[in-house]
Scaffold this motif. Structure first.
Motif, PDB file in Angstrom:
ATOM      1  N   GLU A 451       0.822  -1.218   0.000  1.00 27.53           N
ATOM      2  CA  GLU A 451       0.000   0.000   0.000  1.00 27.53           C
ATOM      3  C   GLU A 451       0.855   1.267   0.000  1.00 27.53           C
ATOM      4  N   GLY A 452       2.087   1.135   0.472  1.00 25.93           N
ATOM      5  CA  GLY A 452       2.951   2.304   0.561  1.00 25.93           C
ATOM      6  C   GLY A 452       2.682   3.114   1.811  1.00 25.93           C
ATOM      7  N   LEU A 453       3.541   4.101   2.086  1.00 23.50           N
ATOM      8  CA  LEU A 453       3.414   4.926   3.289  1.00 23.50           C
ATOM      9  C   LEU A 453       2.431   6.067   3.054  1.00 23.50           C
ATOM     10  N   LYS A 454       1.588   6.279   4.059  1.00 20.57           N
ATOM     11  CA  LYS A 454       0.637   7.393   3.981  1.00 20.57           C
ATOM     12  C   LYS A 454       1.306   8.673   4.462  1.00 20.57           C
ATOM     13  N   LYS A 455       0.864   9.793   3.931  1.00 23.08           N
ATOM     14  CA  LYS A 455       1.401  11.076   4.360  1.00 23.08           C
ATOM     15  C   LYS A 455       1.003  11.368   5.795  1.00 23.08           C
ATOM     16  N   SER A 456       1.932  11.886   6.545  1.00 15.61           N
ATOM     17  CA  SER A 456       1.653  12.205   7.945  1.00 15.61           C
ATOM     18  C   SER A 456       0.970  13.555   8.059  1.00 15.61           C
ATOM     19  N   SER A 457      -0.037  13.622   8.909  1.00 14.42           N
ATOM     20  CA  SER A 457      -0.732  14.895   9.122  1.00 14.42           C
ATOM     21  C   SER A 457       0.148  15.878   9.884  1.00 14.42           C
ATOM     22  N   ALA A 458       1.243  15.351  10.469  1.00 16.89           N
ATOM     23  CA  ALA A 458       2.120  16.210  11.269  1.00 16.89           C
ATOM     24  C   ALA A 458       3.436  16.504  10.536  1.00 16.89           C
ATOM     25  N   ARG A 459       3.421  16.380   9.187  1.00 20.59           N
ATOM     26  CA  ARG A 459       4.691  16.529   8.462  1.00 20.59           C
ATOM     27  C   ARG A 459       5.281  17.931   8.611  1.00 20.59           C
ATOM     28  N   TYR A 460       4.401  18.953   8.709  1.00 23.55           N
ATOM     29  CA  TYR A 460       4.908  20.325   8.856  1.00 23.55           C
ATOM     30  C   TYR A 460       5.542  20.515  10.233  1.00 23.55           C
ATOM     31  N   THR A 461       4.922  19.909  11.246  1.00 19.53           N
ATOM     32  CA  THR A 461       5.502  19.976  12.591  1.00 19.53           C
ATOM     33  C   THR A 461       6.848  19.267  12.620  1.00 19.53           C
ATOM     34  N   ALA A 462       6.902  18.116  11.974  1.00 14.73           N
ATOM     35  CA  ALA A 462       8.159  17.354  11.932  1.00 14.73           C
ATOM     36  C   ALA A 462       9.252  18.170  11.239  1.00 14.73           C
ATOM     37  N   LEU A 463       8.900  18.784  10.102  1.00 12.33           N
ATOM     38  CA  LEU A 463       9.871  19.589   9.370  1.00 12.33           C
ATOM     39  C   LEU A 463      10.352  20.776  10.189  1.00 12.33           C
ATOM     40  N   LEU A 464       9.397  21.451  10.856  1.00 10.32           N
ATOM     41  CA  LEU A 464       9.754  22.603  11.683  1.00 10.32           C
ATOM     42  C   LEU A 464      10.676  22.184  12.827  1.00 10.32           C
ATOM     43  N   SER A 465      10.367  21.060  13.478  1.00 11.70           N
ATOM     44  CA  SER A 465      11.190  20.565  14.590  1.00 11.70           C
ATOM     45  C   SER A 465      12.616  20.304  14.135  1.00 11.70           C
ATOM     46  N   VAL A 466      12.745  19.652  12.985  1.00 11.36           N
ATOM     47  CA  VAL A 466      14.079  19.344  12.453  1.00 11.36           C
ATOM     48  C   VAL A 466      14.832  20.632  12.115  1.00 11.36           C
ATOM     49  N   LEU A 467      14.144  21.583  11.507  1.00 11.42           N
ATOM     50  CA  LEU A 467      14.795  22.851  11.136  1.00 11.42           C
ATOM     51  C   LEU A 467      15.279  23.615  12.369  1.00 11.42           C
ATOM     52  N   VAL A 468      14.455  23.626  13.423  1.00  9.14           N
ATOM     53  CA  VAL A 468      14.846  24.317  14.661  1.00  9.14           C
ATOM     54  C   VAL A 468      16.097  23.679  15.246  1.00  9.14           C
ATOM     55  N   MET A 469      16.121  22.340  15.291  1.00 10.07           N
ATOM     56  CA  MET A 469      17.283  21.644  15.869  1.00 10.07           C
ATOM     57  C   MET A 469      18.537  21.874  15.028  1.00 10.07           C
ATOM     58  N   VAL A 470      18.390  21.793  13.701  1.00  9.02           N
ATOM     59  CA  VAL A 470      19.538  22.009  12.817  1.00  9.02           C
ATOM     60  C   VAL A 470      20.062  23.436  12.965  1.00  9.02           C
ATOM     61  N   ALA A 471      19.140  24.405  13.037  1.00  3.01           N
ATOM     62  CA  ALA A 471      19.548  25.804  13.194  1.00  3.01           C
ATOM     63  C   ALA A 471      20.300  26.010  14.495  1.00  3.01           C
ATOM     64  N   TYR A 472      19.784  25.415  15.563  1.00  2.00           N
ATOM     65  CA  TYR A 472      20.450  25.610  16.848  1.00  2.00           C
ATOM     66  C   TYR A 472      21.832  24.970  16.854  1.00  2.00           C
ATOM     67  N   VAL A 473      21.917  23.740  16.327  1.00  2.00           N
ATOM     68  CA  VAL A 473      23.213  23.052  16.283  1.00  2.00           C
ATOM     69  C   VAL A 473      24.197  23.856  15.431  1.00  2.00           C
ATOM     70  N   GLY A 474      23.694  24.406  14.325  1.00  2.00           N
ATOM     71  CA  GLY A 474      24.564  25.206  13.468  1.00  2.00           C
ATOM     72  C   GLY A 474      25.079  26.449  14.169  1.00  2.00           C
ATOM     73  N   ILE A 475      24.178  27.153  14.850  1.00  2.00           N
ATOM     74  CA  ILE A 475      24.584  28.357  15.581  1.00  2.00           C
ATOM     75  C   ILE A 475      25.581  27.993  16.676  1.00  2.00           C
ATOM     76  N   TYR A 476      25.290  26.898  17.386  1.00  2.00           N
ATOM     77  CA  TYR A 476      26.184  26.473  18.473  1.00  2.00           C
ATOM     78  C   TYR A 476      27.558  26.112  17.932  1.00  2.00           C
ATOM     79  N   LYS A 477      27.574  25.438  16.781  1.00  2.00           N
ATOM     80  CA  LYS A 477      28.843  24.979  16.203  1.00  2.00           C
ATOM     81  C   LYS A 477      29.723  26.154  15.794  1.00  2.00           C
ATOM     82  N   PHE A 478      29.118  27.167  15.202  1.00  2.00           N
ATOM     83  CA  PHE A 478      29.909  28.254  14.627  1.00  2.00           C
ATOM     84  C   PHE A 478      29.994  29.501  15.510  1.00  2.00           C
ATOM     85  N   ASP A 479      29.099  29.591  16.521  1.00  2.00           N
ATOM     86  CA  ASP A 479      29.077  30.820  17.306  1.00  2.00           C
ATOM     87  C   ASP A 479      29.200  30.571  18.802  1.00  2.00           C
TER      88      ASP A 479
END
Length: 538
Positions: A451-479
């Motif tokens: 049947e394949g994987l169904k789209k998650s209703s929380a995909r935007y939340t998941a994307l936002l969470s990942v972006l926040v973590m990546v941004a913080y790690v990036g800032i921490y790494k370089f600043d």
């Protein structure tokens, strides 16, 4: 375990009401017994604010009102008026300075806290499996059990607030006046025990309003709830001051300004950023114990700090990174420290001496660090995976945690403040892992059937969470060049040089102290006699 049907088998067994009730009762009894055992074998003696509140209650009973005079304890910290009155009444029934009595009462408060936690989960239609695992994790969460020896309102304030929210859920469901009144009285009392749970009260109000927006027919009911809660809060806030003023004849001031806690929470000196440095105490004294004068100074200092943060974003990032880490990622939440520095009335057995030593602390904190990581990860999974139509109904715990996090960005920081929010993370984390397992299993089954994987209703939340973590790690790494250095060589040197203080206060120690005091008294009487023989008054 999911594939082999172990979860399903357990869930089926828990569907039996009798077995489910027995499992809940057993785990709550274990939590109660662990607390009682901890109190019985440690018998810690309170100090600092714990002792000051007990002492203030005793002095009020004896007619010594010096604690209300300008600069006195209750004049400074009038947020302690409610707890002082409660301990005053407790002393009238069980005796003054009944430390172990209060600690034993904490044990029952802890059991009530966890009971109300699962009662709320049940009303929110969270699975029985999740409820049982929540209680099991409560058994393993030893910092909260260690807090039973803390003669303060930490445990009971949260227990009463959760009980109030339980009543709110009943009221929103059944529209019974008794539940509305119970909710208002319990949250008002909880704030008097410890006013930090004001954040939980605000979360209750937000939750009630959100639910009414979802169901427009219940908006009148929710608005009435908000009004009654606010009235209760005002009444309970004024009552202790009115009672004490009537009893003593004193006219109480506003005490230390709340703005001074914010000013202190933005400072970076003495301890970790934002931790107590005595600013609120000293500036109140320097302001001649006039609240308005201290408030004006605090606001000026806040403006200076905000200007510095705006001017130097690198420093601002480091400051708040360290403040957040020191408060939210210290896995014992000061449960060891508040006991390590206190006297105790018994000689500890060897295993307890080791536990309370530096080696014992570092070993246990390492284990609790993994426990904490699992909680944080589970909470993130729940936020990402929970269905949007169910999210609102289960949002109370998250709203409270977010409120506490934002509040302490500005307010004074202590990891002992965060423990109350960590307890509320336990059911969220359990729900997160339950969702993760179920959705992962469904995904595997879908792939097997083509049947394949169904789209998650929380995909935007998941994307936002990942972006926040990546941004913080990036800032921490370089600043963040100076951030989070607790695991560096400085910490190792501290552990090597640290010597635990002697805190035993056994009957033998007390007898020695008494003997010394008697000797000093006899010596003092001799000196007074010599002065008298030489015609000198003393």
């Amino acid at each position: 375990m999911k594939a082999k049907g172990i979860f399903s088998n357990l869930q089926e067994k828990l569907n039996d009401d009798s077995l489910f009730k027995k499992a809940k009762f057993t785990l709550l009894l274990i939590i109660l017994c662990l607390g009682l055992t901890w109190v019985f074998i440690t018998q810690f003696v309170p100090g600092s604010d714990q002792l000051d509140v007990m002492s203030s209650a005793y002095k009020l009973k004896c007619g010594d009102y010096s604690v209300l005079a300008p600069g006195g304890y209750l004049d400074r910290w009038n947020n302690q008026l409610g707890l002082t009155l409660i301990e005053y009444l407790f002393g009238r029934v069980f005796g003054d300075y009944n430390v172990m009595g209060f600690q034993f009462l904490n044990c029952f408060g802890l059991a009530l806290l966890y009971q109300k936690l699962v009662d709320i989960m049940d009303k929110l239609h969270i699975s029985r499996m999740a409820q049982i695992i929540t209680l099991f994790l409560g058994v393993l969460f030893i910092p909260m059990i260690m807090y039973t020896s803390f003669v303060y309102g930490t445990i009971w304030s949260v227990a009463l607030a959760l009980w109030a929210f339980d009543c709110e859920l009943k009221y929103l469901s059944d529209n019974k006046v008794v539940d509305l009144v119970g909710c208002a009285l319990l949250i008002g009392l909880a704030i008097q025990v410890k006013n930090n749970v004001l954040i939980m009260m605000i979360a209750m109000i937000i939750y009630g309003l959100i639910c009414s927006i979802k169901d427009i027919r219940s908006i009148k009911r929710s608005l009435l709830l908000v009004i009654i809660i606010c009235v209760s809060f005002i009444a309970f806030s004024k009552a202790p001051q009115i009672i004490i003023e009537k009893k003593t004849g004193y006219s109480l001031s506003q005490g230390v300004s709340s703005w001074s806690f914010v000013a202190m929470g933005l400072q970076d000196e003495k301890h970790a950023p934002g931790w107590s440095n005595g600013y609120n105490y000293t500036t109140y004294e320097e302001s001649n114990c006039i609240t308005a004068v201290q408030e004006e100074r605090a606001k000026a200092d806040i403006a200076d700090r905000m200007a510095l943060f705006k001017e130097n974003s690198h420093y601002a990032f480091e400051f708040f990174s360290q403040k957040i880490a020191s408060m939210w990622t210290e896995p014992t939440y000061q449960s060891f420290w508040i006991n390590q520095i206190r006297n105790h009335r018994v000689d500890f057995p060897e295993w307890l001496n080791w536990l309370m030593s530096i080696n014992g602390y570092t070993f246990v904190s390492g284990i609790l660090g993994y426990y904490q990581l699992l909680l944080f990860s589970g909470c993130l999974l729940w936020v990402i995976l929970e269905d949007s139509n169910k999210f609102i109904n289960k949002s109370f715990f998250v709203v409270t945690i977010i409120g506490g996090f934002l509040f302490h960005l500005a307010w004074e920081a202590k990891s002992q403040y965060s423990i109350t929010y960590i307890v509320l993370m336990i059911p969220i984390a359990v729900m997160g892992y339950e969702l993760f397992i179920n959705k992962l299993w469904c995904a595997i089954e879908s792939l097997k059937t083509g049947e394949g994987l169904k789209k998650s209703s929380a995909r935007y939340t998941a994307l936002l969470s990942v972006l926040v973590m990546v941004a913080y790690v990036g800032i921490y790494k370089f600043d963040g060049t100076q951030c989070l250095t607790a695991d560096s060589g400085y910490y190792e040197k501290y552990l090597e040089a640290m010597v635990m203080p002697y805190t035993a206060e056994t009957v033998r120690d007390i007898n020695i102290i008494n003997a010394e005091r008697r000797h000093y008294k006899e010596l003092a009487e001799y000196f007074v006699q010599l002065l008298g023989e030489n015609g000198i008054d003393y």
